[in-house]
Design a protein around this motif. Sequence first.
Motif, short mmCIF file in Angstrom:
data_model
loop_
_atom_site.label_atom_id
_atom_site.label_comp_id
_atom_site.label_asym_id
_atom_site.label_seq_id
_atom_site.Cartn_x
_atom_site.Cartn_y
_atom_site.Cartn_z
N LYS A 2 0.38 -1.36 0.42
CA LYS A 2 -0.23 -0.13 -0.39
C LYS A 2 0.59 1.23 0.46
O LYS A 2 1.70 0.93 1.03
CB LYS A 2 -0.82 -0.17 1.09
CG LYS A 2 -1.99 -1.45 1.07
CD LYS A 2 -3.23 -1.28 2.35
CE LYS A 2 -4.63 -1.56 2.40
NZ LYS A 2 -4.89 -1.13 3.68
N ILE A 3 0.33 2.28 -0.63
CA ILE A 3 1.17 3.52 -0.96
C ILE A 3 0.48 4.57 -0.98
O ILE A 3 -0.89 4.68 -1.80
CB ILE A 3 2.02 3.04 -1.99
CG1 ILE A 3 3.10 2.33 -2.29
CG2 ILE A 3 2.75 5.03 -2.61
CD1 ILE A 3 3.77 2.37 -4.08
N LEU A 4 0.82 5.75 0.19
CA LEU A 4 0.09 6.49 0.30
C LEU A 4 0.69 8.12 0.11
O LEU A 4 1.77 7.96 0.10
CB LEU A 4 -1.09 6.19 1.93
CG LEU A 4 -1.44 7.63 2.67
CD1 LEU A 4 -2.34 8.01 1.75
CD2 LEU A 4 -0.91 7.90 4.10
N GLU A 30 -5.11 1.32 8.08
CA GLU A 30 -4.92 1.02 6.88
C GLU A 30 -3.80 0.28 6.51
O GLU A 30 -3.79 -0.27 5.93
CB GLU A 30 -4.76 2.44 6.19
CG GLU A 30 -6.16 2.39 5.34
CD GLU A 30 -7.65 2.21 4.83
OE1 GLU A 30 -7.09 0.83 4.90
OE2 GLU A 30 -9.00 2.05 5.71
N PRO A 32 -0.22 1.85 5.84
CA PRO A 32 0.53 2.05 4.27
C PRO A 32 2.04 1.34 4.31
O PRO A 32 2.61 1.42 5.88
CB PRO A 32 -0.47 3.43 3.79
CG PRO A 32 -0.12 3.53 5.33
CD PRO A 32 -1.01 3.10 6.27
N ASP A 33 2.47 0.75 3.50
CA ASP A 33 3.99 0.41 3.38
C ASP A 33 4.81 2.00 3.04
O ASP A 33 5.68 2.40 4.04
CB ASP A 33 3.81 -0.27 2.68
CG ASP A 33 3.54 -1.45 2.53
OD1 ASP A 33 3.95 -2.26 3.55
OD2 ASP A 33 2.35 -2.17 2.36
N ILE A 35 4.56 6.15 2.98
CA ILE A 35 3.67 7.86 3.16
C ILE A 35 4.43 8.89 2.71
O ILE A 35 5.97 8.49 3.00
CB ILE A 35 2.85 7.61 4.31
CG1 ILE A 35 2.71 6.68 4.96
CG2 ILE A 35 2.34 8.61 4.76
CD1 ILE A 35 2.57 6.13 6.55
N MET A 277 -4.32 6.84 -1.81
CA MET A 277 -3.52 5.72 -1.59
C MET A 277 -4.03 4.30 -2.52
O MET A 277 -4.94 4.13 -2.71
CB MET A 277 -3.89 4.82 -0.44
CG MET A 277 -3.73 3.62 0.51
SD MET A 277 -4.20 3.37 1.93
CE MET A 277 -5.81 2.85 1.70
N GLN A 279 -3.28 0.24 -3.48
CA GLN A 279 -2.39 -1.42 -3.12
C GLN A 279 -2.66 -1.69 -4.68
O GLN A 279 -2.89 -2.06 -5.58
CB GLN A 279 -3.85 -2.12 -2.96
CG GLN A 279 -3.14 -3.60 -1.87
CD GLN A 279 -4.40 -3.82 -1.21
OE1 GLN A 279 -5.50 -3.88 -1.22
NE2 GLN A 279 -3.94 -4.37 -0.72
#
Length: 282
Positions: A2-4, A30, A32-33, A35, A277, A279
């Motif tokens: 996950k990228i935000l 959430e 995320p990996d 941010i 975000m 995935q």
Amino acid sequence: MKILTLNTHSLQEENYQQKLSWFVEGILKEMPDIIAMQEVNQTADEELMDLEMLEGQYPIPGCMKIRRDNHAAQVAYRLRQAGMECYWAWLPIKLGYGKYDEGVAILSIGRKIRCVDKFPISKVNDYRNWRTRAVLGVQVAGLEDWFYTVHMGWWDDAAERFLDQWNTLSCCIATKRCYGTVWLLGDFNAPDRVLGQSYEHIVACGWVDTYQIAQYKDSGITVPGIIDGWREKLIDKNVEGMRLDYIWCSRRKEVFSSRVVFNGMKEPVVSDHFGVMIQVKE
């Protein structure tokens, strides 16, 4: 993975402390990996932050010291207090509103930052000039990808043209793009509905808009109505929203979803921008 990304507006926000808590709660929910954050600031004359609150920081040589209200440091500290392994880097770029050290930041959850890349993209390089812009990138343990947090200028700014900044950015990451996957995350001031300008130019340069290829996606709108910097630029003053924030990838990936976050739906609003975000298959 996950990228935000979020243009945080941070200390400039009303009810900042409440919004800081909401932002951290959303991240904890959430998970995320990566941010990426823009408009990440600290009060220039605030006291220095205690050393124990700087755990997980990747210090950038030559950068100013971290103040007690630094937004990136506060987010990282609260995540660590909640049990998350959080690593982070902050790059100050300019003086904002005459009182904030403003820059960009990247947080990595669970993976140590192993190296950083930073460079200016604006012609002006004056800390007291609001047009000064720079980019921060990181590589994290276990991945060869490069993740860059970006805040671009406007297409029609005669003093600091988007094209000039984009060309500088492209040149600085050209080698990395040839040998691996590069992600550009942030506020590009590039509404996709405006033809023949920033958005179309990025696409023409071979970058993949992850929103467009996502198997699931929503409206994509990251700015509700008209905000500072756009009031004099839009012909349609009744515009209901714009897509200004993006996650671009140098290669086509399998993107499962792209969702606008912190927009008042599943998460509270915490900034004048909403976040994005995705995935994606690692």
